[in-house]
Design a protein around this motif. Structure first.
Motif, PDB file in Angstrom:
ATOM      1  N   ARG A 174      60.263  37.012  39.722  1.00  0.00           N
ATOM      2  CA  ARG A 174      58.901  36.507  39.520  1.00  0.00           C
ATOM      3  C   ARG A 174      57.915  37.242  40.410  1.00  0.00           C
ATOM      4  NH1 ARG A 174      59.347  29.924  39.009  1.00  0.00           N
ATOM      5  NH2 ARG A 174      60.523  29.919  37.077  1.00  0.00           N
ATOM      6  N   TYR A 175      58.301  37.505  41.652  1.00  0.00           N
ATOM      7  CA  TYR A 175      57.427  38.237  42.568  1.00  0.00           C
ATOM      8  C   TYR A 175      57.166  39.650  42.041  1.00  0.00           C
ATOM      9  CZ  TYR A 175      55.863  40.984  46.496  1.00  0.00           C
ATOM     10  OH  TYR A 175      55.157  41.838  47.290  1.00  0.00           O
ATOM     11  N   ILE A 176      58.223  40.320  41.630  1.00  0.00           N
ATOM     12  CA  ILE A 176      58.075  41.695  41.139  1.00  0.00           C
ATOM     13  C   ILE A 176      57.196  41.727  39.894  1.00  0.00           C
ATOM     14  CG2 ILE A 176      59.334  43.597  40.040  1.00  0.00           C
ATOM     15  CD1 ILE A 176      61.623  42.976  42.070  1.00  0.00           C
ATOM     16  N   ASN A 177      57.371  40.767  38.999  1.00  0.00           N
ATOM     17  CA  ASN A 177      56.585  40.745  37.764  1.00  0.00           C
ATOM     18  C   ASN A 177      55.132  40.359  37.996  1.00  0.00           C
ATOM     19  OD1 ASN A 177      58.782  41.520  36.232  1.00  0.00           O
ATOM     20  ND2 ASN A 177      59.371  39.427  35.754  1.00  0.00           N
ATOM     21  N   LYS A 178      54.843  39.603  39.051  1.00  0.00           N
ATOM     22  CA  LYS A 178      53.484  39.128  39.285  1.00  0.00           C
ATOM     23  C   LYS A 178      52.710  39.953  40.300  1.00  0.00           C
ATOM     24  CE  LYS A 178      53.810  34.337  37.995  1.00  0.00           C
ATOM     25  NZ  LYS A 178      53.517  32.980  38.377  1.00  0.00           N
ATOM     26  N   ARG A 179      53.392  40.812  41.043  1.00  0.00           N
ATOM     27  CA  ARG A 179      52.655  41.562  42.059  1.00  0.00           C
ATOM     28  C   ARG A 179      51.700  42.537  41.386  1.00  0.00           C
ATOM     29  NH1 ARG A 179      57.398  45.311  44.575  1.00  0.00           N
ATOM     30  NH2 ARG A 179      57.641  46.591  42.749  1.00  0.00           N
ATOM     31  N   PRO A 180      50.586  42.791  42.028  1.00  0.00           N
ATOM     32  CA  PRO A 180      49.587  43.670  41.422  1.00  0.00           C
ATOM     33  C   PRO A 180      50.106  45.105  41.341  1.00  0.00           C
ATOM     34  CG  PRO A 180      48.908  42.989  43.620  1.00  0.00           C
ATOM     35  CD  PRO A 180      50.166  42.265  43.304  1.00  0.00           C
ATOM     36  N   PRO A 181      49.602  45.859  40.365  1.00  0.00           N
ATOM     37  CA  PRO A 181      50.006  47.262  40.259  1.00  0.00           C
ATOM     38  C   PRO A 181      49.578  48.022  41.517  1.00  0.00           C
ATOM     39  CG  PRO A 181      48.542  46.640  38.450  1.00  0.00           C
ATOM     40  CD  PRO A 181      48.669  45.463  39.356  1.00  0.00           C
ATOM     41  N   LYS A 182      50.215  49.167  41.734  1.00  0.00           N
ATOM     42  CA  LYS A 182      49.938  49.936  42.945  1.00  0.00           C
ATOM     43  C   LYS A 182      48.467  50.312  43.072  1.00  0.00           C
ATOM     44  CE  LYS A 182      53.783  52.365  44.869  1.00  0.00           C
ATOM     45  NZ  LYS A 182      54.515  53.586  44.977  1.00  0.00           N
ATOM     46  N   ASN A 183      47.869  50.767  42.015  1.00  0.00           N
ATOM     47  CA  ASN A 183      46.481  51.221  42.084  1.00  0.00           C
ATOM     48  C   ASN A 183      45.490  50.074  41.990  1.00  0.00           C
ATOM     49  OD1 ASN A 183      47.444  53.801  42.251  1.00  0.00           O
ATOM     50  ND2 ASN A 183      47.297  54.167  40.050  1.00  0.00           N
ATOM     51  N   ASN A 184      45.936  48.935  41.464  1.00  0.00           N
ATOM     52  CA  ASN A 184      45.110  47.748  41.329  1.00  0.00           C
ATOM     53  C   ASN A 184      43.791  48.055  40.620  1.00  0.00           C
ATOM     54  OD1 ASN A 184      44.690  45.040  41.509  1.00  0.00           O
ATOM     55  ND2 ASN A 184      43.933  45.084  43.611  1.00  0.00           N
ATOM     56  N   LEU A 185      43.899  48.685  39.449  1.00  0.00           N
ATOM     57  CA  LEU A 185      42.732  49.030  38.653  1.00  0.00           C
ATOM     58  C   LEU A 185      42.223  47.813  37.891  1.00  0.00           C
ATOM     59  CD1 LEU A 185      44.069  52.369  37.164  1.00  0.00           C
ATOM     60  CD2 LEU A 185      42.560  52.093  39.139  1.00  0.00           C
ATOM     61  N   LEU A 186      40.942  47.766  37.667  1.00  0.00           N
ATOM     62  CA  LEU A 186      40.345  46.670  36.913  1.00  0.00           C
ATOM     63  C   LEU A 186      40.978  46.574  35.527  1.00  0.00           C
ATOM     64  CD1 LEU A 186      38.217  44.487  36.446  1.00  0.00           C
ATOM     65  CD2 LEU A 186      36.639  46.283  35.720  1.00  0.00           C
ATOM     66  N   THR A 187      41.198  47.702  34.896  1.00  0.00           N
ATOM     67  CA  THR A 187      41.743  47.694  33.533  1.00  0.00           C
ATOM     68  C   THR A 187      43.178  47.194  33.472  1.00  0.00           C
ATOM     69  OG1 THR A 187      42.344  50.017  33.759  1.00  0.00           O
ATOM     70  CG2 THR A 187      40.225  49.536  32.699  1.00  0.00           C
ATOM     71  N   ASP A 188      43.858  47.155  34.598  1.00  0.00           N
ATOM     72  CA  ASP A 188      45.218  46.604  34.617  1.00  0.00           C
ATOM     73  C   ASP A 188      45.219  45.082  34.563  1.00  0.00           C
ATOM     74  OD1 ASP A 188      46.348  49.125  34.831  1.00  0.00           O
ATOM     75  OD2 ASP A 188      46.403  49.056  37.040  1.00  0.00           O
ATOM     76  N   ASN A 189      44.054  44.467  34.779  1.00  0.00           N
ATOM     77  CA  ASN A 189      43.984  43.016  34.877  1.00  0.00           C
ATOM     78  C   ASN A 189      43.106  42.364  33.814  1.00  0.00           C
ATOM     79  OD1 ASN A 189      45.583  42.738  37.344  1.00  0.00           O
ATOM     80  ND2 ASN A 189      43.914  43.900  38.277  1.00  0.00           N
ATOM     81  N   VAL A 190      42.800  43.078  32.743  1.00  0.00           N
ATOM     82  CA  VAL A 190      41.977  42.514  31.665  1.00  0.00           C
ATOM     83  C   VAL A 190      42.709  42.651  30.339  1.00  0.00           C
ATOM     84  CG1 VAL A 190      39.780  42.968  32.855  1.00  0.00           C
ATOM     85  CG2 VAL A 190      40.718  44.681  31.317  1.00  0.00           C
ATOM     86  N   ASP A 191      42.264  41.872  29.348  1.00  0.00           N
ATOM     87  CA  ASP A 191      42.904  41.933  28.041  1.00  0.00           C
ATOM     88  C   ASP A 191      42.503  43.215  27.306  1.00  0.00           C
ATOM     89  OD1 ASP A 191      40.371  41.527  26.752  1.00  0.00           O
ATOM     90  OD2 ASP A 191      40.599  39.369  27.020  1.00  0.00           O
ATOM     91  N   GLU A 192      43.161  43.476  26.188  1.00  0.00           N
ATOM     92  CA  GLU A 192      42.954  44.726  25.436  1.00  0.00           C
ATOM     93  C   GLU A 192      41.531  44.860  24.908  1.00  0.00           C
ATOM     94  OE1 GLU A 192      43.632  48.402  24.162  1.00  0.00           O
ATOM     95  OE2 GLU A 192      45.002  47.217  25.391  1.00  0.00           O
ATOM     96  N   GLU A 193      40.943  43.787  24.425  1.00  0.00           N
ATOM     97  CA  GLU A 193      39.580  43.841  23.892  1.00  0.00           C
ATOM     98  C   GLU A 193      38.592  44.249  24.984  1.00  0.00           C
ATOM     99  OE1 GLU A 193      36.279  40.763  22.048  1.00  0.00           O
ATOM    100  OE2 GLU A 193      38.407  40.259  21.854  1.00  0.00           O
TER     101      GLU A 193
END
Length: 171
Positions: A140-159
């Motif tokens: 769960r920790y590995i799946n929920k941790r933020p990506p390395k670069n922590n880009l805005l686009t990594d945290n928004v939906d496709e639209e």
């Protein structure tokens, strides 16, 4: 809603788990503390009442100790009282509609607690349960941790991602 309890014969588990048995050879206190930490993580995941009981029956003048540590109850029995006796007493005082499990590999203790309406959990079964929960927590920790670069686009939906890309290209 039924409450769930897990009572753990502390020294029995310490001497049954290889990791704790090795640690016990260096320091009994360290082995106890490690077991308490492991059970604290277990309790945090399972959201049940955990009581770990250590024998204090050979300590002259021991009046017994009960304290709470990270949401688990830690008990050192009084002089002339074994962990088995303490666990039996607790099992017999809890209402029958509660789910009560006792972790011990002591064969006689298992028979006694089964007769009292509790379920037995061997040291090996508890070990496997704990390791399974540790793996689940890690995943769960590995799946929920933020990506390395922590880009805005990594945290928004496709639209939203497409809209941002369109805005970027329009300048």
């Amino acid at each position: 809603m039924a409450k769930e309890f897990l009572l753990v014969d502390g020294y029995n588990i310490i001497h049954a788990w290889d990791e704790l048995k090795e640690l016990c050879e260096l320091s009994l206190e360290s082995a106890r503390q490690r077991l308490i930490e492991i059970l604290s993580n277990y309790q945090g995941f399972k959201k049940i009442t955990v009581i770990v009981v250590f024998d204090g029956y050979l300590v002259k003048g021991n009046i017994g100790t009960v304290y709470e540590y990270n949401n688990i109850n830690v008990v050192f029995t009084k002089e002339a009282e074994t962990a088995d006796h303490y666990i039996e007493r607790v099992v017999n005082t809890l209402p029958r509609h509660y789910t009560v499990r006792v972790a011990t590999s002591d064969g006689l203790e298992q028979l006694i607690i089964l007769g009292s309406g509790a379920t037995r959990v061997s040291a090996r079964e508890l070990y496997n349960e704990v390791k399974g929960i540790e793996n689940t927590i890690r995943e769960r920790y590995i799946n929920k941790r933020p990506p390395k670069n922590n880009l805005l686009t990594d945290n928004v939906d496709e639209e939203t991602r497409q809209w941002i890309e369109m805005m970027r290209r329009q300048k």
